[in-house]
Design a protein around this motif. Structure first.
Motif, PDB file in Angstrom:
ATOM      1  N   ARG A 189      -5.274 -14.317   1.394  1.00 53.35           N
ATOM      2  CA  ARG A 189      -6.120 -13.329   0.717  1.00 53.35           C
ATOM      3  C   ARG A 189      -6.012 -13.403  -0.809  1.00 53.35           C
ATOM      4  O   ARG A 189      -6.778 -12.748  -1.516  1.00 53.35           O
ATOM      5  N   SER A 190      -5.060 -14.174  -1.305  1.00 52.78           N
ATOM      6  CA  SER A 190      -4.892 -14.306  -2.760  1.00 52.78           C
ATOM      7  C   SER A 190      -6.132 -14.925  -3.389  1.00 52.78           C
ATOM      8  O   SER A 190      -6.759 -15.820  -2.822  1.00 52.78           O
ATOM      9  N   ARG A 191      -6.464 -14.477  -4.582  1.00 47.29           N
ATOM     10  CA  ARG A 191      -7.623 -15.010  -5.307  1.00 47.29           C
ATOM     11  C   ARG A 191      -7.329 -16.353  -5.956  1.00 47.29           C
ATOM     12  O   ARG A 191      -8.257 -17.041  -6.385  1.00 47.29           O
ATOM     13  N   TYR A 192      -6.056 -16.716  -6.042  1.00 45.68           N
ATOM     14  CA  TYR A 192      -5.693 -17.876  -6.852  1.00 45.68           C
ATOM     15  C   TYR A 192      -5.084 -19.043  -6.077  1.00 45.68           C
ATOM     16  O   TYR A 192      -5.089 -20.175  -6.562  1.00 45.68           O
ATOM     17  N   ILE A 193      -4.543 -18.779  -4.905  1.00 49.32           N
ATOM     18  CA  ILE A 193      -3.871 -19.840  -4.149  1.00 49.32           C
ATOM     19  C   ILE A 193      -4.904 -20.801  -3.565  1.00 49.32           C
ATOM     20  O   ILE A 193      -5.877 -20.384  -2.933  1.00 49.32           O
ATOM     21  N   SER A 194      -4.671 -22.090  -3.776  1.00 51.88           N
ATOM     22  CA  SER A 194      -5.605 -23.116  -3.318  1.00 51.88           C
ATOM     23  C   SER A 194      -5.374 -23.503  -1.862  1.00 51.88           C
ATOM     24  O   SER A 194      -6.322 -23.777  -1.123  1.00 51.88           O
ATOM     25  N   GLU A 229      -1.020  -9.528  -1.093  1.00 49.68           N
ATOM     26  CA  GLU A 229      -1.818 -10.352  -2.017  1.00 49.68           C
ATOM     27  C   GLU A 229      -1.895  -9.747  -3.420  1.00 49.68           C
ATOM     28  O   GLU A 229      -2.032 -10.478  -4.412  1.00 49.68           O
ATOM     29  N   LYS A 230      -1.791  -8.435  -3.521  1.00 50.63           N
ATOM     30  CA  LYS A 230      -1.797  -7.787  -4.842  1.00 50.63           C
ATOM     31  C   LYS A 230      -0.589  -8.243  -5.656  1.00 50.63           C
ATOM     32  O   LYS A 230      -0.708  -8.584  -6.833  1.00 50.63           O
ATOM     33  N   HIS A 231       0.583  -8.260  -5.034  1.00 49.06           N
ATOM     34  CA  HIS A 231       1.783  -8.721  -5.726  1.00 49.06           C
ATOM     35  C   HIS A 231       1.661 -10.198  -6.104  1.00 49.06           C
ATOM     36  O   HIS A 231       2.020 -10.594  -7.220  1.00 49.06           O
ATOM     37  N   ILE A 232       1.166 -10.985  -5.168  1.00 50.61           N
ATOM     38  CA  ILE A 232       1.015 -12.421  -5.422  1.00 50.61           C
ATOM     39  C   ILE A 232       0.099 -12.665  -6.614  1.00 50.61           C
ATOM     40  O   ILE A 232       0.425 -13.428  -7.536  1.00 50.61           O
ATOM     41  N   ASP A 233      -1.050 -12.001  -6.614  1.00 47.81           N
ATOM     42  CA  ASP A 233      -2.021 -12.215  -7.692  1.00 47.81           C
ATOM     43  C   ASP A 233      -1.502 -11.704  -9.038  1.00 47.81           C
ATOM     44  O   ASP A 233      -1.721 -12.331 -10.076  1.00 47.81           O
ATOM     45  N   GLU A 234      -0.794 -10.589  -9.014  1.00 51.65           N
ATOM     46  CA  GLU A 234      -0.223 -10.081 -10.260  1.00 51.65           C
ATOM     47  C   GLU A 234       0.828 -11.033 -10.818  1.00 51.65           C
ATOM     48  O   GLU A 234       0.919 -11.235 -12.043  1.00 51.65           O
ATOM     49  N   ALA A 235       1.627 -11.619  -9.947  1.00 47.85           N
ATOM     50  CA  ALA A 235       2.643 -12.574 -10.394  1.00 47.85           C
ATOM     51  C   ALA A 235       1.995 -13.825 -10.986  1.00 47.85           C
ATOM     52  O   ALA A 235       2.448 -14.361 -12.005  1.00 47.85           O
ATOM     53  N   TYR A 278       8.763 -10.968 -12.520  1.00 48.17           N
ATOM     54  CA  TYR A 278       7.701 -10.076 -12.039  1.00 48.17           C
ATOM     55  C   TYR A 278       8.397  -8.934 -11.309  1.00 48.17           C
ATOM     56  O   TYR A 278       9.083  -9.153 -10.301  1.00 48.17           O
ATOM     57  N   VAL A 279       8.245  -7.707 -11.808  1.00 50.80           N
ATOM     58  CA  VAL A 279       8.975  -6.559 -11.276  1.00 50.80           C
ATOM     59  C   VAL A 279       8.178  -5.888 -10.163  1.00 50.80           C
ATOM     60  O   VAL A 279       7.013  -5.522 -10.349  1.00 50.80           O
ATOM     61  N   MET A 280       8.820  -5.722  -9.014  1.00 51.96           N
ATOM     62  CA  MET A 280       8.217  -5.061  -7.865  1.00 51.96           C
ATOM     63  C   MET A 280       8.951  -3.762  -7.555  1.00 51.96           C
ATOM     64  O   MET A 280      10.104  -3.575  -7.941  1.00 51.96           O
TER      65      MET A 280
END
Length: 228
Positions: A40-45, A111-117, A200-202
């Motif tokens: 669901r990440s916007r950036y992962i290929s 996916e929000k955490h992934i994309d923010e990182a 990246y702080v969670m």
């Protein structure tokens, strides 16, 4: 953004919580939570699961991830995560500028955490990003103990009589997200580069790392509260 390869390593064996990667967590196998978040990440290929276990590989395919069958020598207790990731990079039929390690044991990382990182990686023009969370208890309130359990000198003078909220904040690795430039990762043999690396702080509530049955039960509870 440059091409990013997500790698989810998952061995079949696990000592403290047997077969944890395939256990049903709030309606789906534990590993599926990380697969879906990556997809669901916007950036992962590309998202790939590397495993020595046929059931894990079958689950990964069912959830639409690419798979790599890990050789036996990379599935032993002595094999390192670096070796498994290096094998996944070398096995891939494409080249990537960045890799992101998503451990299956962090199901509340989404996916929000992934994309923010990844966005932090871009903003900082960093070579590596590692996720952390604030520590539950300050390490300033901890020390070692001798065999006789004496607490003489256990706390430093500057810590005595201080309230927890007055102590400096400390952070710990939470195991959820590791990102690195592929070339720098291979050169250093680690995500922990000597420079140009940022945190990246969670939230602590999103940082559950499943190692025991108690961890699993707590994650299941949190997901049931959040998702109903």
């Amino acid at each position: 953004m440059n091409k990013i390869l997500a790698i989810i390593p998952a061995r079949g064996g696990s000592k403290r919580l047997p077969r944890k990667n395939v256990l049903d967590l709030h309606g789906k196998p534990l590993i599926a939570w990380s697969i879906e978040a990556a997809l669901r990440s916007r950036y992962i290929s590309k998202t790939v699961v590397t495993s020595d276990d046929e059931e894990i590989l079958d689950i990964a395919k069912r959830y639409k991830a690419d798979t790599i069958e890990r050789p036996d020598e990379l599935a032993s207790d002595s094999a390192t995560t670096f070796e498994a990731i290096k094998h996944a990079i070398e096995t891939s039929d494409e080249s990537y500028k960045y890799i992101i390690l998503l451990q299956a044991t962090s199901p509340l990382r989404d996916e929000k955490h992934i994309d923010e990182a990844i966005e932090l990686l871009n903003v900082k023009n960093a070579d590596a990003i590692v996720s952390v969370c604030e520590m539950e208890h300050s390490p300033l309130w901890s020390n070692t103990l001798d065999d006789d359990l004496s607490m003489k000198g256990f706390l430093k003078e500057e810590v005595l009589n201080k309230r927890s909220q007055d102590l400096e904040k400390y952070y710990r690795l939470n195991g959820a997200i590791y990102i690195a430039n592929v070339k720098k990762f291979l050169e250093n043999g680690s995500f922990f580069l000597k420079e140009n690396i940022y945190a990246y702080v969670m939230e602590k509530s999103d940082s559950i790392d499943i190692d025991t049955q108690a961890d699993f039960d707590f994650a299941n509870y949190l997901l049931s509260v959040r998702k109903g």
